[in-house]
Scaffold this active site. Structure first.
Site, PDB file in Angstrom:
ATOM      1  CG  ASP A 205      -1.940   1.069   1.258  1.00 51.09           C
ATOM      2  OD1 ASP A 205      -2.778   1.071   0.343  1.00 51.09           O
ATOM      3  OD2 ASP A 205      -1.931   1.916   2.171  1.00 51.09           O
ATOM      4  CD  GLU A 265      -2.130   2.287  -3.752  1.00 43.82           C
ATOM      5  OE1 GLU A 265      -3.236   2.765  -4.009  1.00 43.82           O
ATOM      6  OE2 GLU A 265      -1.585   2.428  -2.649  1.00 43.82           O
TER       7      GLU A 265
HETATM    8  O1  TEU Z   1      -4.478   4.154  -1.675  1.00 41.37           O
HETATM    9  C1  TEU Z   1      -3.475   5.129  -1.815  1.00 41.37           C
HETATM   10  C2  TEU Z   1      -3.881   6.339  -2.475  1.00 41.37           C
HETATM   11  O2  TEU Z   1      -3.053   7.198  -2.709  1.00 41.37           O
HETATM   12  C3  TEU Z   1      -5.309   6.508  -2.797  1.00 41.37           C
HETATM   13  O3  TEU Z   1      -5.819   7.451  -1.920  1.00 41.37           O
HETATM   14  C4  TEU Z   1      -5.477   6.958  -4.181  1.00 41.37           C
HETATM   15  O4  TEU Z   1      -4.747   8.131  -4.444  1.00 41.37           O
HETATM   16  C5  TEU Z   1      -6.906   7.292  -4.457  1.00 41.37           C
HETATM   17  O5  TEU Z   1      -7.738   6.385  -3.807  1.00 41.37           O
HETATM   18  C6  TEU Z   1      -7.137   7.232  -5.935  1.00 41.37           C
HETATM   19  O6  TEU Z   1      -8.474   7.416  -6.168  1.00 41.37           O
HETATM   20  C7  TEU Z   1      -4.250   3.153  -0.756  1.00 41.37           C
HETATM   21  C8  TEU Z   1      -5.440   2.224  -0.670  1.00 41.37           C
HETATM   22  O7  TEU Z   1      -5.637   1.585  -1.895  1.00 41.37           O
HETATM   23  C9  TEU Z   1      -6.627   3.007  -0.212  1.00 41.37           C
HETATM   24  O8  TEU Z   1      -7.788   2.230  -0.173  1.00 41.37           O
HETATM   25  C10 TEU Z   1      -6.316   3.549   1.155  1.00 41.37           C
HETATM   26  O9  TEU Z   1      -7.365   4.375   1.580  1.00 41.37           O
HETATM   27  C11 TEU Z   1      -5.017   4.330   1.181  1.00 41.37           C
HETATM   28  O10 TEU Z   1      -3.962   3.647   0.536  1.00 41.37           O
HETATM   29  C12 TEU Z   1      -4.552   4.559   2.591  1.00 41.37           C
HETATM   30  O11 TEU Z   1      -4.101   3.354   3.146  1.00 41.37           O
END
Ligand code: TEU
Length: 527
Positions: A205, A265
């Site tokens: 993540d 990610e």
């Molecule tokens: O997402 C990381 C993130 O940067 C997201 O906020 C992204 O930019 C956005 O959703 C795009 O639409 C990860 C996870 O996938 C997300 O579900 C979490 O909320 C976030 O990290 C925090 O852990």
């Protein structure tokens, strides 16, 4: 299939499970591991190689489990470690691997180490595990710098003794201080904990987070950005992944090294920003979000696909149409386009990820009442950003009945309503409604996945673009396979072929009686 230099994940189709919304095995309205175990035969019949589980760890659920209070356990609402081990066993029997989500940028404010830090004094050893600072301005009442939270508002929250702590996401998600020497060993232990239980790897993540500019000074740009900044893509992070890679490669399961993956990610602005994560000895994989970002346009999609060739093929940078953070493809692009996009996704070389419900053509649920919304972005932006609940609505398994089969009904009591409401009519998208219908989304995915397994070229051949008529996206994979999609409004001729293997919708015939591709339709062809 996997050769020594071609690990299983290089061409894998991975199915993303958002466990709380998948299947509820105990009737409390929240999906859980026993519920998921009951659906493994469905996943095997669908034909996926692996599943990625978003967080199932103990959590107060301020951000759907991405606020972890214990990295080495299962949330009691979702099951037990025993259930997790059972899941590993059952999936293994079906030849399916399990990838788990790792959240190293931040934890939950319920994590025992953050609670200790809060109870300790400013400047203490306990606080050093996080990023506590004094504020600016008179009485330190202003945040220490101008960084924004990804979910709206400032990235800092003040505690009663006057200090502030950093959280790039919700206030309930304090960021770890990766410059403290205790943090890296803690995560290495977490890695080994799950690797020892037999997982196939990790989804990492916010892999571009972790390290922040050491001075915690103002960012040049105070708006949200995925570009290299004071808080994202700091070069110190690559060394963390080199250490993790050594750990992953020290688990030579299945008789060959490199069998455990980690897929980062990494949200970035360009290929140059992503490339260092994939340098030799770094992360095995990072997500390829280009198809998520692209509009439904032939030249744009072609450019999106080409963008990653600069640094990686699809095996190192798996393709994605959607996930639990973005609007569903059916709603972004339209239903026919989403069916065509599914054939595009599964025809591209390398690995592909499918988010639960994509195979059913689930749309974004856009009218969730404000009171039922759970995504912290909704709250932190005062409802201006509606948030991501609309792609997280619990799965419909049956055409009717309580929660459309999401919760088990044979427990002798009426199950609780699902944790996010399902709209009326959700049952029309259900597995039960689709499985006997050869024209359904589900049948399209099942057939495509079967053909992908059976067709040797789909596992190997490189992509070569065909310059077709305007609005057509077409390529061949030598020898013997071609893909074509028509994004123009008028029908277009098919590229040369001996057989139509699969079409995302009905084909038409042109004046000369030859088959043609109508708008928003894709085909797989044998040449
Ligand atoms: O997402 C990381 C993130 O940067 C997201 O906020 C992204 O930019 C956005 O959703 C795009 O639409 C990860 C996870 O996938 C997300 O579900 C979490 O909320 C976030 O990290 C925090 O852990």
């Amino acid at each position: 299939m996997a050769a020594d230099n071609n690990p299983w994940w290089a061409g894998a189709v991975v199915y993303q499970v958002y466990p709380r919304s998948y299947a509820d095995g105990d009737g409390d309205g929240v999906g859980d591991l026993p519920g998921l175990i009951g659906r493994v035969p469905y996943l095997a019949a669908l034909g996926v190689d692996a599943i990625w589980l978003t967080p199932f760890y103990p959590s107060p659920l301020n951000d759907g489990g991405y606020d972890v209070s214990d990295y080495m356990d299962v949330d009691p609402r979702l099951g037990t470690l025993g259930d997790f081990d059972r899941l590993i066993g059952v999936t293994r029997n079906h030849g399916i691997r399990v990838i788990v989500d790792l959240v190293p940028n931040h934890c939950s404010w319920d994590h025992p180490l953050f609670k200790k830090a809060l109870a300790a004094a400013p400047g203490s050893h306990e606080r050093e595990l996080f990023l506590f600072r004094d504020g600016r301005g008179p009485d330190g009442a202003e945040p220490p710098n101008n960084w924004p939270s990804q979910f709206g508002g400032p990235a800092w929250t003040r505690v009663p003794d006057g200090q502030w702590y950093l959280h790039l996401f919700d206030a309930s998600q304090p960021d770890w201080n990766w410059r403290d020497p205790r943090v890296a060993p803690m995560f290495e232990e977490i890695l080994r904990f799950w690797l020892d239980r037999g997982i196939g790897g990790f989804r990492v993540d916010v892999a571009h987070g972790l390290f922040k500019d050491a001075t915690l000074g103002d960012a040049a740009d105070a708006s949200l950005t995925n570009r290299p900044s004071a808080y994202y893509h700091r070069p110190e992070v690559y060394a963390v992944y080199r250490d993790w890679r050594l750990i992953l490669d020290s688990y030579p399961a299945d008789g060959f090294p490199g069998s455990r993956t980690a897929v980062g990610e990494v949200w970035a602005d360009s290929a140059e920003t992503i490339a260092p994560y994939l340098a030799p000895g770094g992360l095995p994989q990072v997500f390829n979000f280009e198809l998520v970002k692209s509009r439904w346009s032939a030249p744009e999609l072609r450019a999106a696909i080409d963008a990653t060739h600069a640094f990686a093929d699809g095996s190192r940078a798996p393709w994605v149409l959607g996930n639990h953070d973005v609007v569903r493809p059916v709603t972004r692009w339209g239903k026919d386009a989403a069916r065509a996009a599914a054939l595009l996704l599964l025809a591209l070389p390398g690995s592909a990820y499918i988010y639960q419900g994509e195979e059913l053509g689930l749309p974004e649920v856009e009218d969730i009442p404000a009171a039922a919304r759970r995504d912290p972005t909704f709250r932190r932006t005062g409802g201006k950003v509606v948030g991501r609940d609309g792609c997280r609505v619990p799965m419909p398994w049956l055409a009717g009945g309580a929660s459309f089969g999401f919760s088990r009904t044979d427990l002798g009591f009426t199950p609780a309503p699902p944790w996010l409401p399902q709209p009326p009519g959700w049952g029309a998208y259900s597995v039960a409604a689709q499985q006997g219908d050869p024209d359904s989304f589900l049948s399209l995915y099942r057939t495509a996945l079967r053909l992908r397994r059976d067709h040797p070229v789909l596992g190997a051949g490189a992509l070569r673009w065909l310059d077709g008529p305007e609005g057509v996206l077409a390529f061949v994979r030598e020898p013997g396979f071609a893909f074509a999609a028509n994004l123009a409004s008028e029908p277009r001729p098919l590229p040369p072929h001996t057989e139509v293997l699969l079409a995302s919708g009905p084909l038409v015939t042109d004046e000369a009686g030859a088959l043609a591709l109508p708008r928003d339709t894709a085909v797989w062809l044998a040449q």
